[in-house]
Design an enzyme around this catalytic site. Structure first.
Site, PDB file in Angstrom:
ATOM      1  N   ASP A 105       0.843  -1.200   0.000  1.00  0.00           N
ATOM      2  CA  ASP A 105       0.000   0.000   0.000  1.00  0.00           C
ATOM      3  C   ASP A 105       0.877   1.247   0.000  1.00  0.00           C
ATOM      4  O   ASP A 105       2.034   1.213   0.418  1.00  0.00           O
ATOM      5  CB  ASP A 105      -0.895   0.033   1.249  1.00  0.00           C
ATOM      6  CG  ASP A 105      -1.885  -1.118   1.260  1.00  0.00           C
ATOM      7  OD1 ASP A 105      -2.163  -1.680   0.184  1.00  0.00           O
ATOM      8  OD2 ASP A 105      -2.345  -1.453   2.372  1.00  0.00           O
TER       9      ASP A 105
HETATM   10  N1  URA Z   1      -1.380  -5.883   3.957  1.00  0.00           N
HETATM   11  C1  URA Z   1      -1.858  -4.616   3.902  1.00  0.00           C
HETATM   12  O1  URA Z   1      -2.900  -4.321   4.450  1.00  0.00           O
HETATM   13  N2  URA Z   1      -1.137  -3.702   3.221  1.00  0.00           N
HETATM   14  C2  URA Z   1       0.037  -3.972   2.618  1.00  0.00           C
HETATM   15  O2  URA Z   1       0.659  -3.073   2.025  1.00  0.00           O
HETATM   16  C3  URA Z   1       0.524  -5.288   2.679  1.00  0.00           C
HETATM   17  C4  URA Z   1      -0.208  -6.227   3.354  1.00  0.00           C
END
Ligand code: URA
Length: 257
Positions: A105
């Site tokens: 993310d």
């Molecule tokens: N899980 C999440 O919620 N975000 C990420 O970036 C990776 C795993």
């Protein structure tokens, strides 16, 4: 590796885009085995032929691998109209076919592999391969034994299937700016004051997976960082935004389960 076009050789070796290297070749700046070559479409053998640009030997690697400590605020994509991408962070002359292995993310930090090796990426990401990804997270609230059990059993996060079992380990529970929590005072605190640092290992890569898993148990992820993928661990000497090439040993590690 077999024979490839001269312009592809140059582009893959980081000399420029496919169109800019065509111009470079036309200008007579490229030699193959010490002979100036001005045609882009001649074939060169990546192992046997010596290709030089302005007299400097170019090294050809079919695949390249980088380890990036992804910072927050950067998107895991090759191009983006609004945001800086993880590929933009590879600042040296680079080939054009690099991509990130999976997505973190925008606000997640940590280990991201960047390569042009589609097969290796597939092996790391395919759900059937169950490659472990370990994360550090700071979450709001106190992670109880019951939470750990729910994560181990698999959670309904609103998808067709529950999540695969995830290993959740509590590192510490604390009240921000107040040091470690004393059991007696937990009950006096509002839930929002208490935070937990945890490590979690998952074998899938669903969209916002860890955030949605904590949401499913009524908790919120405040900070998330990926520590490892398979047997490859983030080099902690890399600050957020920094990267380096993987060593041969590390590339081998990635192919092991
Ligand atoms: N899980 C999440 O919620 N975000 C990420 O970036 C990776 C795993």
């Amino acid at each position: 590796m077999a024979d490839i076009r001269l312009d592809k050789f140059l582009a893959d070796a980081g000399a420029g885009t496919r169109s800019t290297v065509k111009i470079i070749i036309k200008k007579g700046r490229v030699t193959v085995n010490d002979v100036i070559v001005k045609k882009s479409d001649i074939k060169v053998n990546t192992e046997k032929d010596t290709v030089c640009l302005d007299g400097k030997k170019l090294i050809y690697n079919e695949f390249e691998f980088f380890m990036l400590n992804k910072p927050q605020g950067v998107v895991s994509a090759t191009t983006d109209a609004n945001d800086k991408t993880v590929i933009d962070l590879i600042t040296e002359e680079k080939r054009r076919d690099l991509f990130p292995v999976g997505r973190l993310d925008k606000d997640t930090e940590g280990l991201l592999i960047i390569t042009n090796d589609g097969k290796l990426a597939n092996n790391l990401l395919a759900p059937g391969k169950h490659v472990e990804k370990k994360y550090f997270a700071s979450v709001e609230g106190s992670v109880t034994a019951e939470t750990v059990k729910l994560f181990a059993e698999g959670l309904d996060i609103g998808d067709e299937k529950p999540t695969e079992p995830a290993k959740l380990t509590v590192i510490k529970t604390y009240i921000e700016d107040s040091g470690d929590v004393n059991d007696n005072i937990i009950s006096d605190m509002t839930r929002g004051d208490i935070k937990s640092n945890i490590e979690i290992t998952i074998t899938e890569g669903r969209y916002h997976q860890i955030k949605r898993m904590f949401k499913a148990v009524g908790m919120k992820v405040l900070y998330l960082k990926r520590l490892s993928m398979g047997k490859l661990y983030l080099d902690e000497s890399l600050k957020p935004g920094e990267y380096r090439r993987l060593t041969e040993e590390e590339v081998k590690l990635l192919s092991e389960k």
